[in-house]
Each structure stands twice: as structure tokens, then as C-alpha cells.
Design a protein around this motif. Sequence first.
Motif, PDB file in Angstrom:
ATOM      1  N   LEU A 102      17.872 -29.932  25.830  1.00  0.00           N
ATOM      2  CA  LEU A 102      17.634 -29.673  27.248  1.00  0.00           C
ATOM      3  C   LEU A 102      16.515 -30.550  27.787  1.00  0.00           C
ATOM      4  O   LEU A 102      16.593 -31.071  28.886  1.00  0.00           O
ATOM      5  CB  LEU A 102      17.248 -28.202  27.461  1.00  0.00           C
ATOM      6  N   LYS A 103      15.457 -30.699  26.993  1.00  0.00           N
ATOM      7  CA  LYS A 103      14.294 -31.503  27.374  1.00  0.00           C
ATOM      8  C   LYS A 103      13.685 -32.047  26.096  1.00  0.00           C
ATOM      9  O   LYS A 103      13.498 -31.318  25.134  1.00  0.00           O
ATOM     10  CB  LYS A 103      13.279 -30.620  28.122  1.00  0.00           C
ATOM     11  N   ASP A 104      13.408 -33.330  26.105  1.00  0.00           N
ATOM     12  CA  ASP A 104      12.878 -33.971  24.903  1.00  0.00           C
ATOM     13  C   ASP A 104      11.528 -34.605  25.194  1.00  0.00           C
ATOM     14  O   ASP A 104      11.330 -35.206  26.249  1.00  0.00           O
ATOM     15  CB  ASP A 104      13.866 -35.041  24.416  1.00  0.00           C
ATOM     16  N   GLY A 105      10.613 -34.453  24.266  1.00  0.00           N
ATOM     17  CA  GLY A 105       9.302 -35.082  24.359  1.00  0.00           C
ATOM     18  C   GLY A 105       8.991 -35.819  23.073  1.00  0.00           C
ATOM     19  O   GLY A 105       9.794 -35.828  22.136  1.00  0.00           O
ATOM     20  N   SER A 109      10.949 -30.730  21.274  1.00  0.00           N
ATOM     21  CA  SER A 109      12.228 -30.746  21.974  1.00  0.00           C
ATOM     22  C   SER A 109      12.653 -29.315  22.252  1.00  0.00           C
ATOM     23  O   SER A 109      12.392 -28.409  21.449  1.00  0.00           O
ATOM     24  CB  SER A 109      13.316 -31.422  21.123  1.00  0.00           C
ATOM     25  N   PHE A 110      13.304 -29.129  23.377  1.00  0.00           N
ATOM     26  CA  PHE A 110      13.842 -27.829  23.751  1.00  0.00           C
ATOM     27  C   PHE A 110      15.360 -27.958  23.694  1.00  0.00           C
ATOM     28  O   PHE A 110      15.931 -28.850  24.322  1.00  0.00           O
ATOM     29  CB  PHE A 110      13.361 -27.433  25.154  1.00  0.00           C
ATOM     30  N   THR A 129      12.719 -24.093  20.398  1.00  0.00           N
ATOM     31  CA  THR A 129      11.736 -25.162  20.520  1.00  0.00           C
ATOM     32  C   THR A 129      11.581 -25.730  19.121  1.00  0.00           C
ATOM     33  O   THR A 129      11.391 -24.973  18.161  1.00  0.00           O
ATOM     34  CB  THR A 129      10.368 -24.611  21.000  1.00  0.00           C
TER      35      THR A 129
END
Length: 138
Positions: A102-105, A109-110, A129
Motif C-alpha cells: 500500500l505504501k513503501d518507504g 512497508s505497509f 507493517t
Amino acid sequence: MKSALEFTREYQKKIPFLQHLKIHTDTLGQGEARLSLPIEPHLTNSLGTVHGGVIMSLLDVALCTAARTLHPDSVGVVTIDLSTSFIGGGSGARLVAEARVLKDGRSMSFVEGEARNEDGTLVAKSIATVRVRLKEGK
């Protein structure tokens, strides 16, 4: 050079628990993964459906695998938090999990995913997470 799918299947062979459950990586994409396992009698509960721990294990591996596709140079990823809602019973020949980021850093990561029976019936949904384990010096 090995494909991402070959690389994933190779490192998963080094995880005895995945071998025990016979978890198989079917497909990979950028931030996406589809894994499955055969439903065998010893993986069921007293109701004859797939045990919740097996479902969560399949989802956990699928979610982490999806996240890892975006971090090919990492050591790997580890689950920090995993929440699962059980919606139906796992039955039939195979249980399939599909996961997506859904969202990566850089270091977190989510991810979300669902487990379904082969006929498409929803069994469970998860959100997690995961922490990306970077190589030393990165």
C-alpha cells in the motif's frame, strides 16, 4: 541473472517452516505477490477447515514477499505488526493468498492481502507493517 521469481523461490527453500507448509510462490510483480499451499488434513482444525495459524502464516509470507519485491538489495523483511480478520473457512484443494504494498518507504512497508479458497471464496484479510532489513552500511 536470476528472475525475481527464481530468487524468491530459492531463498524460501531455506526456510524450513515454509517447506513444512508447502507454501509456493505462484507469481510476483512490483509490490505484489501470489502464494498458495495445498490444504492437507493435518492443517485443519476440529471443524475440518484450515487452521487459523496456517492461514495467518500464508498471509504473513505473502505480505512480506510482496514488500520484498520492492527491496531486492535488502537482507529481507520482518513483520512488525499483523492484523487478520477471518471471514470464512478454508477448504478445497488449495488456499491462495494475494498481497500488495500500500505504501513503501526506505525501511518500512505497509501491505495488505487476502486469502481465498481456489473457488475465490474469501477466507481472511490481513494488513501488516513490515520492516526492511537493509544491508550493513546502507
